[in-house]
Design a protein around this motif. Structure first.
Motif, PDB file in Angstrom:
ATOM      1  N   CYS A 118      -7.705   9.003 -14.859  1.00 13.57           N
ATOM      2  CA  CYS A 118      -6.471   9.682 -14.445  1.00 13.57           C
ATOM      3  C   CYS A 118      -6.282   9.595 -12.932  1.00 13.57           C
ATOM      4  N   ARG A 119      -7.338   9.824 -12.207  1.00 10.90           N
ATOM      5  CA  ARG A 119      -7.257   9.775 -10.747  1.00 10.90           C
ATOM      6  C   ARG A 119      -7.070   8.338 -10.249  1.00 10.90           C
ATOM      7  N   TYR A 120      -7.727   7.400 -10.894  1.00  8.49           N
ATOM      8  CA  TYR A 120      -7.554   5.984 -10.543  1.00  8.49           C
ATOM      9  C   TYR A 120      -6.109   5.563 -10.810  1.00  8.49           C
ATOM     10  N   TYR A 121      -5.580   5.972 -11.949  1.00 12.06           N
ATOM     11  CA  TYR A 121      -4.204   5.653 -12.340  1.00 12.06           C
ATOM     12  C   TYR A 121      -3.218   6.177 -11.289  1.00 12.06           C
ATOM     13  N   LEU A 122      -3.481   7.379 -10.770  1.00 12.27           N
ATOM     14  CA  LEU A 122      -2.601   7.964  -9.751  1.00 12.27           C
ATOM     15  C   LEU A 122      -2.693   7.250  -8.400  1.00 12.27           C
ATOM     16  N   GLY A 123      -3.807   6.551  -8.162  1.00 10.44           N
ATOM     17  CA  GLY A 123      -3.946   5.812  -6.911  1.00 10.44           C
ATOM     18  C   GLY A 123      -5.187   6.101  -6.100  1.00 10.44           C
TER      19      GLY A 123
ATOM     20  N   MET B 276       0.840  -1.184   0.000  1.00 10.15           N
ATOM     21  CA  MET B 276       0.000   0.000   0.000  1.00 10.15           C
ATOM     22  C   MET B 276       0.882   1.244   0.000  1.00 10.15           C
ATOM     23  N   ALA B 277       0.442   2.235  -0.722  1.00  8.70           N
ATOM     24  CA  ALA B 277       1.186   3.491  -0.822  1.00  8.70           C
ATOM     25  C   ALA B 277       0.978   4.339   0.429  1.00  8.70           C
ATOM     26  N   ARG B 278       1.927   5.232   0.656  1.00  4.48           N
ATOM     27  CA  ARG B 278       1.730   6.225   1.705  1.00  4.48           C
ATOM     28  C   ARG B 278       0.583   7.126   1.254  1.00  4.48           C
ATOM     29  N   ARG B 279      -0.398   7.318   2.086  1.00  5.81           N
ATOM     30  CA  ARG B 279      -1.568   8.109   1.717  1.00  5.81           C
ATOM     31  C   ARG B 279      -1.177   9.568   1.496  1.00  5.81           C
ATOM     32  N   ARG B 280      -1.676  10.123   0.414  1.00  5.85           N
ATOM     33  CA  ARG B 280      -1.394  11.515   0.099  1.00  5.85           C
ATOM     34  C   ARG B 280      -2.686  12.182  -0.336  1.00  5.85           C
ATOM     35  N   ARG B 281      -2.956  13.355   0.180  1.00  3.77           N
ATOM     36  CA  ARG B 281      -4.165  14.102  -0.178  1.00  3.77           C
ATOM     37  C   ARG B 281      -3.852  15.033  -1.348  1.00  3.77           C
ATOM     38  N   VAL B 282      -4.757  15.042  -2.316  1.00  9.34           N
ATOM     39  CA  VAL B 282      -4.658  15.927  -3.471  1.00  9.34           C
ATOM     40  C   VAL B 282      -5.838  16.893  -3.398  1.00  9.34           C
ATOM     41  N   THR B 283      -5.563  18.186  -3.496  1.00  7.91           N
ATOM     42  CA  THR B 283      -6.618  19.196  -3.513  1.00  7.91           C
ATOM     43  C   THR B 283      -6.679  19.805  -4.902  1.00  7.91           C
ATOM     44  N   VAL B 284      -7.887  19.883  -5.428  1.00  5.04           N
ATOM     45  CA  VAL B 284      -8.110  20.334  -6.803  1.00  5.04           C
ATOM     46  C   VAL B 284      -8.727  21.720  -6.799  1.00  5.04           C
ATOM     47  N   ASN B 285      -8.141  22.601  -7.596  1.00  4.26           N
ATOM     48  CA  ASN B 285      -8.678  23.937  -7.827  1.00  4.26           C
ATOM     49  C   ASN B 285      -8.500  24.248  -9.304  1.00  4.26           C
ATOM     50  N   ASP B 286      -9.513  23.901 -10.092  1.00  8.20           N
ATOM     51  CA  ASP B 286      -9.462  24.183 -11.526  1.00  8.20           C
ATOM     52  C   ASP B 286     -10.794  24.794 -11.952  1.00  8.20           C
ATOM     53  N   MET B 287     -11.045  24.886 -13.237  1.00  3.88           N
ATOM     54  CA  MET B 287     -12.257  25.554 -13.715  1.00  3.88           C
ATOM     55  C   MET B 287     -13.542  24.815 -13.339  1.00  3.88           C
ATOM     56  N   MET B 288     -13.466  23.525 -13.086  1.00  2.71           N
ATOM     57  CA  MET B 288     -14.673  22.750 -12.792  1.00  2.71           C
ATOM     58  C   MET B 288     -14.795  22.330 -11.334  1.00  2.71           C
ATOM     59  N   GLN B 289     -13.725  22.421 -10.573  1.00  7.63           N
ATOM     60  CA  GLN B 289     -13.768  22.027  -9.163  1.00  7.63           C
ATOM     61  C   GLN B 289     -12.908  22.980  -8.335  1.00  7.63           C
ATOM     62  N   ARG B 290     -13.460  23.416  -7.215  1.00 10.43           N
ATOM     63  CA  ARG B 290     -12.731  24.280  -6.284  1.00 10.43           C
ATOM     64  C   ARG B 290     -12.763  23.627  -4.910  1.00 10.43           C
ATOM     65  N   GLY B 291     -11.586  23.367  -4.362  1.00 12.01           N
ATOM     66  CA  GLY B 291     -11.503  22.816  -3.021  1.00 12.01           C
ATOM     67  C   GLY B 291     -11.836  21.340  -2.897  1.00 12.01           C
ATOM     68  N   TYR B 292     -12.061  20.674  -4.016  1.00 11.79           N
ATOM     69  CA  TYR B 292     -12.306  19.230  -3.955  1.00 11.79           C
ATOM     70  C   TYR B 292     -10.993  18.533  -3.598  1.00 11.79           C
ATOM     71  N   SER B 293     -11.046  17.559  -2.714  1.00 11.39           N
ATOM     72  CA  SER B 293      -9.823  16.817  -2.398  1.00 11.39           C
ATOM     73  C   SER B 293     -10.118  15.332  -2.356  1.00 11.39           C
ATOM     74  N   TYR B 294      -9.097  14.573  -2.634  1.00  9.80           N
ATOM     75  CA  TYR B 294      -9.188  13.117  -2.580  1.00  9.80           C
ATOM     76  C   TYR B 294      -7.867  12.577  -2.076  1.00  9.80           C
ATOM     77  N   VAL B 295      -7.900  11.315  -1.670  1.00 10.92           N
ATOM     78  CA  VAL B 295      -6.726  10.667  -1.095  1.00 10.92           C
ATOM     79  C   VAL B 295      -6.239   9.573  -2.036  1.00 10.92           C
ATOM     80  N   LEU B 296      -4.940   9.578  -2.297  1.00 14.80           N
ATOM     81  CA  LEU B 296      -4.316   8.504  -3.072  1.00 14.80           C
ATOM     82  C   LEU B 296      -3.970   7.387  -2.097  1.00 14.80           C
ATOM     83  N   THR B 297      -4.577   6.233  -2.300  1.00 12.71           N
ATOM     84  CA  THR B 297      -4.370   5.107  -1.385  1.00 12.71           C
ATOM     85  C   THR B 297      -3.499   4.016  -1.990  1.00 12.71           C
TER      86      THR B 297
END
Length: 191
Positions: free
Chosen positions: A112-117, A1-22
């Protein structure tokens, strides 16, 4: 298992959305899911006419964009490897309920997000959509006339948009007719 890392998204379609790479990138895919193209390869092929993800560079690896065919202003079919417009507007995707709220750009953003984890509740549905494209590829293969193993570029784009290449058995190579300016078709032979 990977070290968990949080990604926060701020683009034209999402602001403040975050997800965790597991998971580690490109690892531990569901056994039912085996795309033949990586997100980087798909962007290099311009499968979305260059308009897709032009404002998402901060979320994804810079290497994905190094040779990506992108056009921030508009969808440009000339950027697509196959030289055709085979895209549907985002509004069509929304009407068909293909869009998951956390991935407002659709299947490719999910991939893309699945590929990243990232793993999420929508994984089974999206993997099911990817698996369904196999029927499309099989129909393309079966629609080829004896001695004429060609498919339309639009059909090839449809497969590539889901990370698939069009293949045939070792008895012959399925070919996508390309404009003269494009030299190498994106096809692989089955072994």
């Amino acid at each position: 298992m990977a070290r968990r890392r949080r990604v926060t998204v701020n683009d034209m379609m999402q602001r403040g959305y975050s997800y965790v790479l597991t998971e580690r990138p490109a690892r531990n895919f569901d056994p039912r899911f085996g795309p033949e193209l990586t997100p980087k390869e798909m962007l290099q092929l311009g499968v979305f006419g260059g308009k897709y993800m032009t404002d998402c560079r901060d979320e994804f690896p810079a290497s994905w964009f190094a040779r990506a065919k992108l056009c921030h202003e508009r969808h440009d079919p000339a950027l697509n490897f196959f030289g055709v417009n085979a895209s549907q507007p985002l509004g069509v995707w929304r009407r068909k309920r293909w869009i998951y709220a956390e991935d407002p750009r659709g299947w490719f953003q999910w991939y893309c997000r699945y590929y990243l984890g990232r793993r999420c509740p929508d994984d089974d549905r999206q993997i099911g959509r990817w698996r369904a494209i196999r029927r499309h590829v099989a129909q393309l293969r079966n629609s080829c006339f004896e001695g004429r193993l060609e498919v339309s570029p639009a059909a090839a784009v449809g497969a590539a948009a889901f990370g698939r290449t069009i293949r045939v058995s070792s008895s012959g190579a399925l070919r996508v007719p390309l404009p003269a300016s494009r030299s190498a078709p994106l096809l692989r032979r089955l072994t």
